[in-house]
Design an enzyme around this catalytic site. Structure first.
Site, PDB file in Angstrom:
ATOM      1  N   HIS A 157       0.789  -1.227   0.000  1.00 42.56           N
ATOM      2  CA  HIS A 157       0.000   0.000   0.000  1.00 42.56           C
ATOM      3  C   HIS A 157       0.822   1.279   0.000  1.00 42.56           C
ATOM      4  O   HIS A 157       0.254   2.369  -0.002  1.00 42.56           O
ATOM      5  CB  HIS A 157      -0.940   0.004   1.212  1.00 42.56           C
ATOM      6  CG  HIS A 157      -2.061  -0.988   1.102  1.00 42.56           C
ATOM      7  ND1 HIS A 157      -3.293  -0.667   0.588  1.00 42.56           N
ATOM      8  CD2 HIS A 157      -2.121  -2.309   1.419  1.00 42.56           C
ATOM      9  CE1 HIS A 157      -4.075  -1.734   0.609  1.00 42.56           C
ATOM     10  NE2 HIS A 157      -3.398  -2.747   1.106  1.00 42.56           N
ATOM     11  N   ASP A 365       3.968   9.226  -1.991  1.00 42.38           N
ATOM     12  CA  ASP A 365       2.804   8.509  -1.474  1.00 42.38           C
ATOM     13  C   ASP A 365       2.452   7.371  -2.417  1.00 42.38           C
ATOM     14  O   ASP A 365       2.562   7.526  -3.646  1.00 42.38           O
ATOM     15  CB  ASP A 365       1.602   9.445  -1.346  1.00 42.38           C
ATOM     16  CG  ASP A 365       0.810   9.226  -0.066  1.00 42.38           C
ATOM     17  OD1 ASP A 365       0.886   8.114   0.485  1.00 42.38           O
ATOM     18  OD2 ASP A 365       0.128  10.171   0.380  1.00 42.38           O
TER      19      ASP A 365
END
Length: 471
Positions: A157, A365
């Protein structure tokens, strides 16, 4: 139909009232569980005097939760230590912040082994196993060593760094070897997938058979990008109903005629919050007519307070905030409102809808779902403008956002000005373009696509020789 076994660091058990946990992995996997039913295994979040050898089972309808407690040593070495002081900074390209400890690394392997041994007793022959995130990279290798031959998928993730960055971490070769015990590895972007494949080729001599399949020692693994989405319809509904909420009403009244810029992030050095504040400072400095006419709200719940780097970050943010508000603030107007509270999704949806600009500028990110939530929450007739870091995975999909380099404060400041001055026609056009992407690749699409790929995986049989990590 096979059962779905999800494994993650933390397990989101619904509260006693029956409400589902909001946010994060719980939302992402909700519909997957509805389709497959299954078991969710992981850390309970509790610290016990003695390590768990068997999980505590909690039945909640179609999903069974298997909870493991950690000891204080486990939590320190596995979670605070290797996962969050070594792996997390490396994965976010912050080599200088990565603190490697051999004891922490051994604790990381120990907890993964303990989890695997407990989970192996619960897995049925036809179960699909889906492991989530960087805390559990070695889990498949340990499950294979325990005799598990099921299909096992892994989803990462957070970003996967370039080989030369990951290679700075001691033990990185062992982690790459562990990756090969998964049948399918998912990341958010093709850039991350390419980084992982290149790392396997460079460090382990992997052979690339197809664009997304690599082989090491006769073991093949498929590595692909699966951009995670959100529940678009739910977020639209939350935003549409938010006007009656007390916090939304108070914020609306407090703004008056001012325009709102919003940032929502967990307090983490990967999110670029001090840099973002300084870019807003630059905007006010070069656009003095905007003083008193725009307010920046930064919501940043604290996390990992036991990790020294996060305490340092908190001080830096507060010092930056104090300097900007003290220098530029006026009676009746504060440039930046900074809040560390955690808000419900319904409140966030309302705040997003109020904001003329969503300022989402992480330094790095994996995806950044806040960017997607901001877009989904907008009024279709009068949407706000998304400013998005090019280093967020979401930038690969939301190309109609104003894409910026978060390291360039001048560029971000200019994007703020452009966003505030943008015509309604252009704002609507950009919003419609981004919404079409969000609706086509929502959270249901993400889960279904990954699991379909896993179940149709023909790159190798599930019964394979395991690759054991160095003990």
């Amino acid at each position: 139909m096979p059962r779905l076994v999800v494994v993650s660091n933390r397990v989101a058990v619904p509260d006693p009232t029956g409400n589902r946990a909001a946010g994060g992995l719980a939302v992402a996997l909700r519909e997957a569980f509805e389709a497959y039913r299954g078991l969710w295994f992981g850390w309970s979040g509790k610290v016990a005097a003695h390590p768990s050898t068997e999980p505590r089972i909690v039945d909640k309808g179609q999903v069974q939760y298997a909870l493991m407690d950690l000891t204080s040593l486990d939590r320190q070495e596995y979670y605070n230590g290797f996962a969050n002081r070594a792996l997390w900074p490396i994965m976010h390209y912050r080599i200088g912040l990565s603190e490697f400890s051999r004891a922490d690394y051994q604790g990381y392997l120990r907890v993964n082994r303990t989890f695997a041994n407990a989970l192996a007793q619960l897995i049925r022959p036809d179960d699909l196993v889906w492991v989530h995130d960087y805390h559990l990279i070695p889990l498949a290798a340990e499950l294979r060593a325990a005799g598990i031959t099921n299909l096992i998928g892994y989803f990462h993730h957070i970003p996967w760094p370039a080989p030369e960055v990951l290679g700075a971490l001691p033990g990185s070769r062992e982690l790459l070897r562990a990756i090969m015990d998964y049948n399918l590895v998912g990341v958010h972007t093709e850039r991350d997938a390419d980084n992982l494949r290149r790392g396997l080729i460079h460090d382990l001599g992997a052979i690339q058979h197809k664009p997304d399949v690599v082989e090491v020692d006769r073991q093949r693994t498929r590595i692909k990008g699966f951009p995670i989405g959100i529940d678009v319809g739910e977020f639209q509904r939350l935003a549409g109903r938010s006007q009656s909420n007390r916090i939304i009403r108070q914020t609306t009244d407090g703004l008056g005629s001012r325009k709102l810029i919003i940032g929502v992030d967990r307090l983490d050095y990967s999110k670029g919050i001090p840099e973002r504040m300084e870019a807003f400072e630059r905007f006010l400095g070069t656009n003095p007519d905007q003083r008193g006419r725009v307010t920046y709200l930064q919501i940043a719940p604290t996390s990992r307070s036991e990790v020294p780097e996060y305490a340092t970050l908190g001080r830096v943010v507060n010092e930056t905030l104090g300097r900007i508000n003290g220098t530029l603030g006026e009676p009746g107007w504060v440039p930046i409102h900074y809040v560390t509270s955690t808000y419900q999704r319904s409140v966030l949806a309302g705040l997003y809808r109020l904001a003329a600009v969503g300022l989402i500028t992480p330094m790095r990110d994996g995806m950044n779902l806040v960017a997607k939530e901001y877009v989904a929450a907008q009024d279709p007739a009068d949407p706000g403008v998304l400013i998005l870091s090019k280093f967020a995975g979401a930038a690969q999909q939301l190309k109609a956002a104003l894409i910026v380099n978060p390291n360039d404060k001048i560029e971000v400041a200019e994007a703020i000005r452009e966003a505030l001055q943008m015509s309604q026609e252009e704002r609507v056009s950009r919003w419609e373009s981004m919404m079409s992407v969000l609706q086509a690749q929502d959270v249901s699409w993400w889960a279904a696509t990954f699991l379909k790929e896993l179940t149709s995986n023909k790159t190798r049989t599930a019964s394979r020789a395991s690759v054991r990590l160095a003990k």
